[in-house]
Design an enzyme around this catalytic site. Sequence first.
Site, mmCIF file in Angstrom:
data_model
loop_
_atom_site.group_PDB
_atom_site.id
_atom_site.type_symbol
_atom_site.label_atom_id
_atom_site.label_comp_id
_atom_site.label_asym_id
_atom_site.label_seq_id
_atom_site.Cartn_x
_atom_site.Cartn_y
_atom_site.Cartn_z
ATOM 1 N N GLU A 208 -7.077 -1.924 2.747
ATOM 2 C CA GLU A 208 -6.386 -0.676 3.075
ATOM 3 C C GLU A 208 -6.488 -0.380 4.562
ATOM 4 O O GLU A 208 -5.512 0.023 5.215
ATOM 5 C CB GLU A 208 -7.004 0.466 2.264
ATOM 6 C CG GLU A 208 -6.392 1.835 2.553
ATOM 7 C CD GLU A 208 -7.152 2.963 1.881
ATOM 8 O OE1 GLU A 208 -6.939 4.113 2.305
ATOM 9 O OE2 GLU A 208 -7.947 2.703 0.965
ATOM 10 N N GLU B 284 -12.025 10.736 -5.031
ATOM 11 C CA GLU B 284 -11.934 10.726 -3.567
ATOM 12 C C GLU B 284 -11.078 11.887 -3.074
ATOM 13 O O GLU B 284 -11.419 12.565 -2.096
ATOM 14 C CB GLU B 284 -11.344 9.400 -3.090
ATOM 15 C CG GLU B 284 -11.180 9.307 -1.579
ATOM 16 C CD GLU B 284 -10.561 8.003 -1.133
ATOM 17 O OE1 GLU B 284 -9.731 8.030 -0.191
ATOM 18 O OE2 GLU B 284 -10.894 6.951 -1.712
ATOM 19 N N GLU C 255 -9.007 12.228 12.205
ATOM 20 C CA GLU C 255 -8.182 11.093 12.629
ATOM 21 C C GLU C 255 -7.306 11.455 13.834
ATOM 22 O O GLU C 255 -6.420 12.299 13.731
ATOM 23 C CB GLU C 255 -7.307 10.605 11.476
ATOM 24 C CG GLU C 255 -6.597 9.299 11.770
ATOM 25 C CD GLU C 255 -6.258 8.523 10.512
ATOM 26 O OE1 GLU C 255 -5.700 7.422 10.633
ATOM 27 O OE2 GLU C 255 -6.553 9.014 9.411
ATOM 28 N N LYS D 269 0.844 -1.189 0.000
ATOM 29 C CA LYS D 269 0.000 0.000 0.000
ATOM 30 C C LYS D 269 0.881 1.241 0.000
ATOM 31 O O LYS D 269 1.965 1.254 0.597
ATOM 32 C CB LYS D 269 -0.906 0.026 1.243
ATOM 33 C CG LYS D 269 -1.700 1.322 1.413
ATOM 34 C CD LYS D 269 -2.419 1.384 2.756
ATOM 35 C CE LYS D 269 -3.061 2.744 2.962
ATOM 36 N NZ LYS D 269 -3.763 2.869 4.247
#
Length: 430
Positions: free
Chosen positions: A278, A416, A234, A189
């Site tokens: 992910e 996105e 986050e 990733k």
Amino acid sequence: MTESSAIHDDDLAPGSTPRLVVRTTELGREVDLLATLPPTEATAWVRRGEGLVGHGEAVRLDVAGPDRFATAVRWWSRLSASAAVRDEIGEPGTGLVAFGSFAFADEPGHSTLIVPRIVLGRRGDRTWLTTIAVEPALPVVPSIASFPTSSQVGRPEGVVFADGALTGAQWAAAVADAVRRIGAGELDKVVLARDLLAIAEKPIDFRWPLTRIAQDYPACWTYAVQGLIGATPEMLVRLENGLVTSRVLAGTIRRSNDDAHDLALAASLARSSKDLEEHEYAVRSVADALAPHCSSVNVPESPFVLHLPNVMHLATDLAGVLADDSTALELAAALHPSAAVCGTPTPVALELIAELEHMDRGRYAGPVGWVDAAGNGEWGIALRCAQIDPEDSRRLRLFAGCGIVADSVPEAELAEAQAKLVPVRDALGT
């Protein structure tokens, strides 16, 4: 009031640490924290009206390079140990507090820890005022009525947007290259970011977009540190009286304007093998980084879907019990960079980011937050943000990033990224 003392990482001889005089008193009234911010030398960390805001600078550390976290930890330890503190409340965020923002990459990069002259704080029904001065000066206790109000803030004028380092098509091509390399087995990733330029006719008062984004995204942590403003969903790490928590986000889908359709989108996100993969990488990286510092780390079996006004994320809340004497700042250093903002394996992902993004992230995707003298603190990841150009306050750089895995589709990732730019774009009044 004394002038701010800026300290650089080459000025950290033991005798150079200033002695601070700190006093925290409780206020008998509610305060709209963001409404009190001055136009310059302001810091903030606020969510749903609670948190901390800072006015001015009593002392500041500027640091760069691969040792930026270690240098900051050492400086904060010395500063906290030498301070004379009178704290009438004794809660996390009272007494001596520093706000910080750290560069994503080792080089280039600029990181900072700022101790304000004045800190206003609010938690639940308690509000407090902390004043800080460098000895031999004494703290000056201001009148609450002397603080500015949000009505004095002007709306940005004539804001236009332009591509940053890459056009949309160029960035999508970079995503395709990353997918090819993941398919070839070079890595699992990588998180690729892009920037967007905003240019206004006149200097932008940061308080306008900051206040608007806080109103539009109350579930996020709104922050401002040395020209970096934003609202992150986050939480990299929170440490409060020995309890360690972290919120990991990875896997995103754009919302529609229809509630019923959004429920269907949320269900598809929760079942998406691409997004679950992910997310798993991101959760694992945080759990592994916290494990050496905690006696136990609780990791839920499956994520939940976090609903924000513009997007929905797969989210996991981790919790642990601190097993050593690490501060919140040290835990943030141990966690950065997580797979949520970098990739897996980390060294390979960092190299690919440097190759494909064609830009300096600056403090985007680095830790941002605060720490107090007891080691408590909150450090988020600097997402949904913009950096005001220090040479021209009419210009801002907006940032957004996406996690790329084997099943990623470049056009979908571009959409996105555009969705993640919406919060700051809208906050600028366009």
